[in-house]
Design a protein around this motif. Structure first.
Motif, PDB file in Angstrom:
ATOM      1  N   SER A 190     -13.271  17.305 -12.426  1.00  0.00           N
ATOM      2  CA  SER A 190     -14.038  16.085 -12.701  1.00  0.00           C
ATOM      3  C   SER A 190     -13.470  15.340 -13.903  1.00  0.00           C
ATOM      4  O   SER A 190     -13.428  14.105 -13.917  1.00  0.00           O
ATOM      5  CB  SER A 190     -15.521  16.412 -12.905  1.00  0.00           C
ATOM      6  N   ALA A 191     -13.003  16.069 -14.916  1.00  0.00           N
ATOM      7  CA  ALA A 191     -12.432  15.415 -16.095  1.00  0.00           C
ATOM      8  C   ALA A 191     -11.095  14.768 -15.768  1.00  0.00           C
ATOM      9  O   ALA A 191     -10.783  13.669 -16.258  1.00  0.00           O
ATOM     10  CB  ALA A 191     -12.271  16.421 -17.229  1.00  0.00           C
ATOM     11  N   ILE A 192     -10.276  15.420 -14.938  1.00  0.00           N
ATOM     12  CA  ILE A 192      -8.990  14.845 -14.543  1.00  0.00           C
ATOM     13  C   ILE A 192      -9.204  13.551 -13.773  1.00  0.00           C
ATOM     14  O   ILE A 192      -8.537  12.530 -14.025  1.00  0.00           O
ATOM     15  CB  ILE A 192      -8.190  15.850 -13.699  1.00  0.00           C
ATOM     16  N   ARG A 193     -10.144  13.549 -12.833  1.00  0.00           N
ATOM     17  CA  ARG A 193     -10.419  12.337 -12.058  1.00  0.00           C
ATOM     18  C   ARG A 193     -10.935  11.226 -12.976  1.00  0.00           C
ATOM     19  O   ARG A 193     -10.556  10.063 -12.830  1.00  0.00           O
ATOM     20  CB  ARG A 193     -11.417  12.637 -10.946  1.00  0.00           C
ATOM     21  N   GLU A 246       0.817  -1.206   0.000  1.00  0.00           N
ATOM     22  CA  GLU A 246       0.000   0.000   0.000  1.00  0.00           C
ATOM     23  C   GLU A 246       0.855   1.262   0.000  1.00  0.00           C
ATOM     24  O   GLU A 246       0.387   2.324  -0.426  1.00  0.00           O
ATOM     25  CB  GLU A 246      -0.944   0.000   1.211  1.00  0.00           C
ATOM     26  N   VAL A 247       2.104   1.168   0.436  1.00  0.00           N
ATOM     27  CA  VAL A 247       3.011   2.315   0.369  1.00  0.00           C
ATOM     28  C   VAL A 247       3.074   2.855  -1.058  1.00  0.00           C
ATOM     29  O   VAL A 247       3.084   4.076  -1.278  1.00  0.00           O
ATOM     30  CB  VAL A 247       4.417   1.925   0.872  1.00  0.00           C
ATOM     31  N   ALA A 248       3.109   1.971  -2.043  1.00  0.00           N
ATOM     32  CA  ALA A 248       3.113   2.390  -3.447  1.00  0.00           C
ATOM     33  C   ALA A 248       1.702   2.523  -4.007  1.00  0.00           C
ATOM     34  O   ALA A 248       1.374   3.509  -4.680  1.00  0.00           O
ATOM     35  CB  ALA A 248       3.906   1.388  -4.281  1.00  0.00           C
ATOM     36  N   LEU A 249       0.849   1.537  -3.722  1.00  0.00           N
ATOM     37  CA  LEU A 249      -0.468   1.496  -4.357  1.00  0.00           C
ATOM     38  C   LEU A 249      -1.418   2.564  -3.836  1.00  0.00           C
ATOM     39  O   LEU A 249      -2.382   2.921  -4.527  1.00  0.00           O
ATOM     40  CB  LEU A 249      -1.083   0.108  -4.178  1.00  0.00           C
ATOM     41  N   ALA A 250      -1.151   3.106  -2.651  1.00  0.00           N
ATOM     42  CA  ALA A 250      -1.998   4.183  -2.128  1.00  0.00           C
ATOM     43  C   ALA A 250      -2.073   5.345  -3.104  1.00  0.00           C
ATOM     44  O   ALA A 250      -3.111   6.015  -3.208  1.00  0.00           O
ATOM     45  CB  ALA A 250      -1.451   4.675  -0.785  1.00  0.00           C
ATOM     46  N   TRP A 251      -0.978   5.585  -3.837  1.00  0.00           N
ATOM     47  CA  TRP A 251      -0.938   6.736  -4.748  1.00  0.00           C
ATOM     48  C   TRP A 251      -1.685   6.466  -6.032  1.00  0.00           C
ATOM     49  O   TRP A 251      -2.094   7.406  -6.728  1.00  0.00           O
ATOM     50  CB  TRP A 251       0.521   7.153  -4.975  1.00  0.00           C
ATOM     51  N   ARG A 252      -1.893   5.196  -6.361  1.00  0.00           N
ATOM     52  CA  ARG A 252      -2.784   4.868  -7.467  1.00  0.00           C
ATOM     53  C   ARG A 252      -4.247   4.977  -7.030  1.00  0.00           C
ATOM     54  O   ARG A 252      -5.120   5.222  -7.847  1.00  0.00           O
ATOM     55  CB  ARG A 252      -2.490   3.453  -7.987  1.00  0.00           C
ATOM     56  N   ARG A 253      -4.502   4.800  -5.740  1.00  0.00           N
ATOM     57  CA  ARG A 253      -5.866   4.931  -5.235  1.00  0.00           C
ATOM     58  C   ARG A 253      -6.282   6.402  -5.102  1.00  0.00           C
ATOM     59  O   ARG A 253      -7.468   6.711  -5.107  1.00  0.00           O
ATOM     60  CB  ARG A 253      -6.002   4.222  -3.881  1.00  0.00           C
ATOM     61  N   VAL A 254      -5.311   7.299  -4.928  1.00  0.00           N
ATOM     62  CA  VAL A 254      -5.616   8.726  -4.944  1.00  0.00           C
ATOM     63  C   VAL A 254      -6.207   9.054  -6.309  1.00  0.00           C
ATOM     64  O   VAL A 254      -5.654   8.676  -7.339  1.00  0.00           O
ATOM     65  CB  VAL A 254      -4.336   9.557  -4.689  1.00  0.00           C
ATOM     66  N   GLN A 255      -7.325   9.756  -6.346  1.00  0.00           N
ATOM     67  CA  GLN A 255      -8.081   9.912  -7.593  1.00  0.00           C
ATOM     68  C   GLN A 255      -7.578  11.026  -8.499  1.00  0.00           C
ATOM     69  O   GLN A 255      -8.147  11.252  -9.569  1.00  0.00           O
ATOM     70  CB  GLN A 255      -9.559  10.129  -7.269  1.00  0.00           C
ATOM     71  N   VAL A 256      -6.522  11.728  -8.070  1.00  0.00           N
ATOM     72  CA  VAL A 256      -5.967  12.795  -8.904  1.00  0.00           C
ATOM     73  C   VAL A 256      -4.521  12.462  -9.248  1.00  0.00           C
ATOM     74  O   VAL A 256      -3.903  11.611  -8.609  1.00  0.00           O
ATOM     75  CB  VAL A 256      -6.053  14.160  -8.185  1.00  0.00           C
TER      76      VAL A 256
END
Length: 260
Positions: A207-210, A92-102
């Motif tokens: 909204s488009a970026i997300r 999750e140290v790495a994957l948390a930043w993929r979960r961030v929606q921006v």
């Protein structure tokens, strides 16, 4: 001692690893602080994120002293735990930043080794200083990359290059990182470049970026039909909505959009 700082300015979250005296090496406290920072940013109103490390290295990987910490716990339970959806804490140290929606932009310098490289790979974009060295370092310690690396690396790299880096643990230059897909671009001042890019992105339709990040993430793991269907659904959710109407009005009036 705090391991990570999070500051917000103009809708940009600035996340900084603050263990520069240890080359921002990863210990248990750093794991928890990085994951917590990702969770905080994920629920903030940030429209872009800059991820960086203080001092002369972005992150030199696992703190060797942490091996002793691992030996003192139930390693099997810790590694097999899925406390973060499909991931354990190190992943999750790495994957948390993929979960961030921006979008997340990593500014890299010095050593970007092992877990530090995998953390950087969690970002959408990586801007590196010319002196940056990158390594899949785990083989040096008789291990394999297990912080999400085998999810994040294959879409970026040719298989032969990935295998060479994994098998040898040899560092590669920033230039080779660009060639092999690990680095987006090289800049003399990667932090300034990352901040400028984040501010540019933060000025686009939120909204488009997300929607774009969701769609790109889906395209890396789903089949053609699912991606095409999601593409249509995301577009329908944007057309005629306030963010798009503000973009149109701003373009027609020759001004910057003002998103609510």
């Amino acid at each position: 001692m705090a391991r990570v700082s999070v500051e917000y300015e103009n809708h940009v979250a600035h996340v900084t690893l603050t263990r520069g005296d240890k080359r921002n090496a990863l210990d248990d406290a750093m794991f928890k602080a990085i994951v917590a920072a990702g969770q905080e940013v994920a629920v903030s109103d940030a429209r872009a994120v800059v991820l960086s490390g203080e001092g002369n290295s972005f992150c030199a990987g696992l703190d060797v002293a942490s091996f002793a910490q691992l030996a003192g716990r139930d390693t099997e339970a810790y590694i097999n735990a899925r406390d973060f959806g499909d991931a354990n804490e190190p992943q999750e140290v790495a994957l948390a930043w993929r979960r961030v929606q921006v979008p997340v932009i990593a500014a890299l310098q010095g050593a970007v080794y092992g877990g530090g490289l995998q953390l950087a790979l969690g970002a959408d974009i990586r801007i590196a200083a010319p002196d940056t060295k990158l390594a899949i370092m785990e083989m040096k310690w008789g291990l394999i990359p297990d912080m999400g690396g085998m999810v994040l690396l294959p879409p970026l790299m040719r298989s032969d290059a990935l295998r060479q880096m994994t098998y040898t643990a040899r560092p590669v230059s920033a230039e080779r990182g660009v060639e092999w897909g690990l680095v987006t671009e090289i800049h003399d001042d990667p932090l300034a470049a990352a901040r400028a890019l984040a501010e540019e992105i933060a000025g686009k339709s939120p909204s488009a970026i997300r929607a774009a990040k969701r769609l790109i993430d889906l395209s890396e793991r789903a089949g053609r039909a699912d991606v095409l269907l999601a593409e249509s659904a995301e577009q329908l959710a944007l057309i005629g909505k306030p963010d798009q109407m503000e973009v149109i009005a701003a373009n027609m009036q020759g001004r910057k959009p003002d998103f609510k």
